[in-house]
Design an enzyme around this catalytic site. Structure first.
Site, short mmCIF file in Angstrom:
data_model
loop_
_atom_site.label_atom_id
_atom_site.label_comp_id
_atom_site.label_asym_id
_atom_site.label_seq_id
_atom_site.Cartn_x
_atom_site.Cartn_y
_atom_site.Cartn_z
N ASP A 97 -23.74 -27.66 -52.28
CA ASP A 97 -22.81 -27.05 -51.34
C ASP A 97 -23.61 -26.38 -50.22
O ASP A 97 -24.61 -25.71 -50.49
CB ASP A 97 -22.00 -26.00 -52.12
CG ASP A 97 -20.81 -25.50 -51.34
OD1 ASP A 97 -20.94 -25.34 -50.11
OD2 ASP A 97 -19.75 -25.27 -51.96
N LYS A 150 -20.87 -35.54 -30.98
CA LYS A 150 -19.68 -35.10 -30.25
C LYS A 150 -18.47 -35.15 -31.19
O LYS A 150 -18.53 -35.89 -32.17
CB LYS A 150 -19.46 -35.93 -28.99
CG LYS A 150 -19.28 -37.44 -29.21
CD LYS A 150 -17.92 -37.91 -28.87
CE LYS A 150 -17.29 -38.68 -29.93
NZ LYS A 150 -16.06 -39.27 -29.86
N HIS A 180 -23.12 -41.53 -28.08
CA HIS A 180 -23.75 -42.83 -28.34
C HIS A 180 -23.60 -43.80 -27.16
O HIS A 180 -24.33 -44.77 -27.06
CB HIS A 180 -23.28 -43.44 -29.66
CG HIS A 180 -21.94 -44.10 -29.60
ND1 HIS A 180 -20.77 -43.41 -29.65
CD2 HIS A 180 -21.59 -45.40 -29.48
CE1 HIS A 180 -19.75 -44.24 -29.57
NE2 HIS A 180 -20.21 -45.47 -29.47
N LYS A 184 -26.27 -47.08 -25.35
CA LYS A 184 -25.87 -48.49 -25.35
C LYS A 184 -26.70 -49.29 -24.37
O LYS A 184 -26.89 -48.87 -23.22
CB LYS A 184 -24.39 -48.62 -24.96
CG LYS A 184 -23.44 -48.35 -26.09
CD LYS A 184 -22.01 -48.56 -25.59
CE LYS A 184 -21.01 -48.24 -26.67
NZ LYS A 184 -20.60 -49.38 -27.45
N GLU A 218 -9.25 -50.43 -26.55
CA GLU A 218 -9.48 -50.76 -27.96
C GLU A 218 -8.18 -51.34 -28.51
O GLU A 218 -7.12 -50.74 -28.35
CB GLU A 218 -9.88 -49.51 -28.74
CG GLU A 218 -11.22 -48.96 -28.27
CD GLU A 218 -11.69 -47.74 -29.04
OE1 GLU A 218 -12.88 -47.70 -29.40
OE2 GLU A 218 -10.88 -46.84 -29.28
N ASP A 237 -11.70 -37.27 -27.36
CA ASP A 237 -12.46 -38.24 -28.17
C ASP A 237 -13.41 -39.07 -27.32
O ASP A 237 -14.57 -39.25 -27.67
CB ASP A 237 -11.46 -39.16 -28.90
CG ASP A 237 -12.15 -40.09 -29.90
OD1 ASP A 237 -13.14 -39.65 -30.53
OD2 ASP A 237 -11.69 -41.23 -30.07
N HIS A 242 -17.89 -39.93 -23.42
CA HIS A 242 -18.35 -41.28 -23.06
C HIS A 242 -18.00 -41.67 -21.62
O HIS A 242 -18.83 -42.15 -20.86
CB HIS A 242 -17.72 -42.34 -23.98
CG HIS A 242 -17.93 -42.10 -25.43
ND1 HIS A 242 -19.02 -41.44 -25.94
CD2 HIS A 242 -17.20 -42.47 -26.52
CE1 HIS A 242 -18.95 -41.41 -27.26
NE2 HIS A 242 -17.85 -42.02 -27.64
N LYS A 328 -6.04 -46.61 -27.35
CA LYS A 328 -6.03 -47.39 -28.60
C LYS A 328 -4.78 -48.25 -28.64
O LYS A 328 -3.79 -47.95 -28.00
CB LYS A 328 -6.04 -46.43 -29.80
CG LYS A 328 -7.27 -45.51 -29.79
CD LYS A 328 -7.90 -45.39 -31.15
CE LYS A 328 -9.13 -44.49 -31.15
NZ LYS A 328 -10.40 -45.19 -31.16
C1 BG6 Z 1 -16.22 -42.94 -30.75
C2 BG6 Z 1 -14.77 -42.54 -30.82
O1 BG6 Z 1 -16.99 -41.90 -30.20
O2 BG6 Z 1 -16.36 -44.10 -29.96
C3 BG6 Z 1 -13.92 -43.67 -31.34
O3 BG6 Z 1 -14.63 -41.41 -31.66
C4 BG6 Z 1 -14.18 -44.94 -30.55
O4 BG6 Z 1 -12.54 -43.35 -31.32
C5 BG6 Z 1 -15.67 -45.21 -30.48
O5 BG6 Z 1 -13.51 -46.00 -31.20
C6 BG6 Z 1 -15.98 -46.41 -29.60
O6 BG6 Z 1 -17.34 -46.71 -29.64
P1 BG6 Z 1 -17.85 -48.19 -29.37
O7 BG6 Z 1 -19.34 -48.07 -29.45
O8 BG6 Z 1 -17.27 -49.05 -30.44
O9 BG6 Z 1 -17.34 -48.56 -28.01
#
Ligand code: BG6
Length: 475
Positions: A97, A150, A180, A184, A218, A237, A242, A328
């Site tokens: 824990d 994040k 992330h 890329k 997406e 999100d 991003h 989405k």
């Molecule tokens: C994440 C989000 O940071 O990025 C997700 O929390 C999203 O909701 C994802 O689907 C998309 O990442 P990628 O690399 O698949 O475009």
């Protein structure tokens, strides 16, 4: 270093490499989906040779951690027996824990002689303070680095609180905030393409650019993340992080050098030049059926789609709208950027106002593609034309480094260039802060559509949204 590497590289810092990697949240989703495959790739490339210790409260033994890691690699098609043996030899595990001091005591013992560990907090943000205190209390913060994921807070105020928590324990140069998208391959290519090609620079400004669009579509929904997603929505999100980071790369000035702060300085200047968003410039949507998803409140007003217009008050960009759209359950999964150029001054050459102007398009995912939309004459008597897409680059990149492999490797070598700095995080929150939550109305949209029709008004004077074609459909 070869010339190409020198020109293309954005990493320059010469810090000490981390001598151990600790990841909290070893039994979680992020570890399964991203961290184990990234570790295997780093081992395969010879970049990871230090102890790797997973920490979780799962009642597991080391053997169970290994089982989970192996399962993750198999399920991501990354299992290679020779790499696996090397990775397995590095992996260790502490069960406990995070509120219990004995967890940190056990971790301290496993770290042995390591004096510069990298701590990856792949855990919910409400556990950060506890883990940070544990690390500091047991002497595992000094000389160490920390990686967090994040969303970095929920708004300006909570982001500042989080910064305060982190800075009590780690100096800013030891904090690595993962977005992330910055790791890329296609996003780095966007940066490279902008500054490595001189034909672009004369066009890249308010004199020639009419508008810029970024669409992150997406086709899938929540995929079991309902409880998490319903607490944040599309703006927090993916837009605050991003999308604004991609926008900053598109709009920034060339960095003056290769120092790791140069790139970050230029990105943050763009974010600071954006006036905070106004509710009228934002359209929020929620796909039909969202409220029946597991983990989602039956009366939720959280957005699964957002479209907005943001401005950048600089000499280069004043008056050029930047449109962002993310959602989405849209018709396809792709991220693309369209830079629309102004029309030729005489209607003769653009076949009247109805024709599409020239554009540059960057597909950032799932494949990398760059194309130029131009007009050519249709053979025949009349001076009328049609749009053609001149593909400049079209490449799937299955072998490219994954963002997590790249970023984890960078964090271990102490290169922060591709991580979000504190001032950039705050500046991005300042842009979106006035339009968070229910500041603008919520419209419903059909799953599989391009979001609520209300989003169309944003781009109507700039040629409308460009809807990427679903994969496999003809252009
Ligand atoms: C994440 C989000 O940071 O990025 C997700 O929390 C999203 O909701 C994802 O689907 C998309 O990442 P990628 O690399 O698949 O475009």
């Amino acid at each position: 270093m070869s010339t190409t590497e020198e020109v293309g590289s954005v990493r320059r810092s010469k810090s000490r490499r981390s001598d151990a990697l600790v990841f909290f949240g070893a039994s979680g989703d992020l570890a399964y989906k991203q961290i184990f495959p990234a570790l295997a790739a780093l081992v395969a490339d010879g970049k990871l040779k230090v102890p790797v210790i997973g920490v979780a409260l799962a009642g597991w033994s080391r053997a169970q951690l290994l089982e989970r890691a192996e399962e993750s690699l198999v399920s991501h098609d990354k299992f290679r027996p020779e790499t696996w043996d090397r990775l397995a030899a590095l992996l260790d595990y502490v069960d406990g824990d995070y509120r219990d001091p004995s967890t940190f005591q056990a971790l301290r013992a496993k770290l042995g002689a390591a004096t510069a560990p990298l701590h990856y907090l792949a855990i919910p943000p409400d556990m950060f303070a506890t883990v940070l205190d544990g690390l500091a209390g047991w002497g595992m913060a000094e000389g160490a680095r920390v990686v967090i994921e994040k969303p970095f807070g929920r708004d300006v105020q909570s982001a500042r609180q989080l910064i305060g928590q982190l800075r009590r324990v780690f100096p800013e140069d030891a904090i690595f905030r993962i977005d992330h998208y910055l790791g890329k391959e296609a996003v780095l290519n966007l940066l490279y393409f902008r500054f490595a090609n001189s034909f672009l620079e004369p066009l890249w400004n308010r004199t020639h650019v009419d508008s810029v669009q970024i669409t992150m579509a997406e086709s899938f929904g929540l995929e079991g993340r309902g409880a998490f997603y319903d607490g944040i929505g599309a703006m927090r999100d993916v837009v605050q992080n991003h999308m604004l980071q991609v926008l900053a790369l598109l709009a920034m000035e060339p960095p003056p050098g290769y120092g790791h702060q140069d790139l970050r300085d230029e990105r943050v200047k763009v974010l600071r030049a954006m006036p905070p968003l106004r509710p009228e410039a934002v359209v929020r949507g929620q796909f039909g059926g969202y409220r029946n998803e597991p983990g989602v409140a039956p009366d939720s007003t959280v957005e699964t789609f957002v479209a907005l217009r943001v401005d950048i008050d600089t000499w280069r960009w004043a008056g050029v709208p930047f449109f962002i759209r993310a959602g989405k359950r849209l018709p396809t999964t792709t991220t693309e950027v369209t830079v629309r150029l102004r029309r030729p001054p005489e209607a003769l050459w653009s076949d009247g106002r109805g024709a599409t102007p020239n554009h540059l398009r960057f597909e950032l995912s799932p494949d990398i593609a760059i194309s130029l939309g131009a007009r050519v004459k249709i053979p025949g008597e009349k001076m009328i034309g049609a749009e053609v897409d001149l593909a400049m680059l079209q490449q799937p990149c299955p072998e490219a480094m994954t963002p997590y492999e790249r970023l984890l490797g960078d964090a271990m070598s102490g290169d922060p260039s591709l991580f979000a700095r504190q001032d950039a995080v705050e500046a991005a929150w300042e842009v979106v802060d006035p339009v968070l939550d229910e500041a603008s109305p919520l419209y419903s949209y059909e799953p599989g559509s391009w979001g609520p029709s209300e989003a169309e008004r944003l781009t109507i004077r700039h040629g409308g949204w460009h809807d990427p074609k679903p994969k496999g459909a003809s252009a």
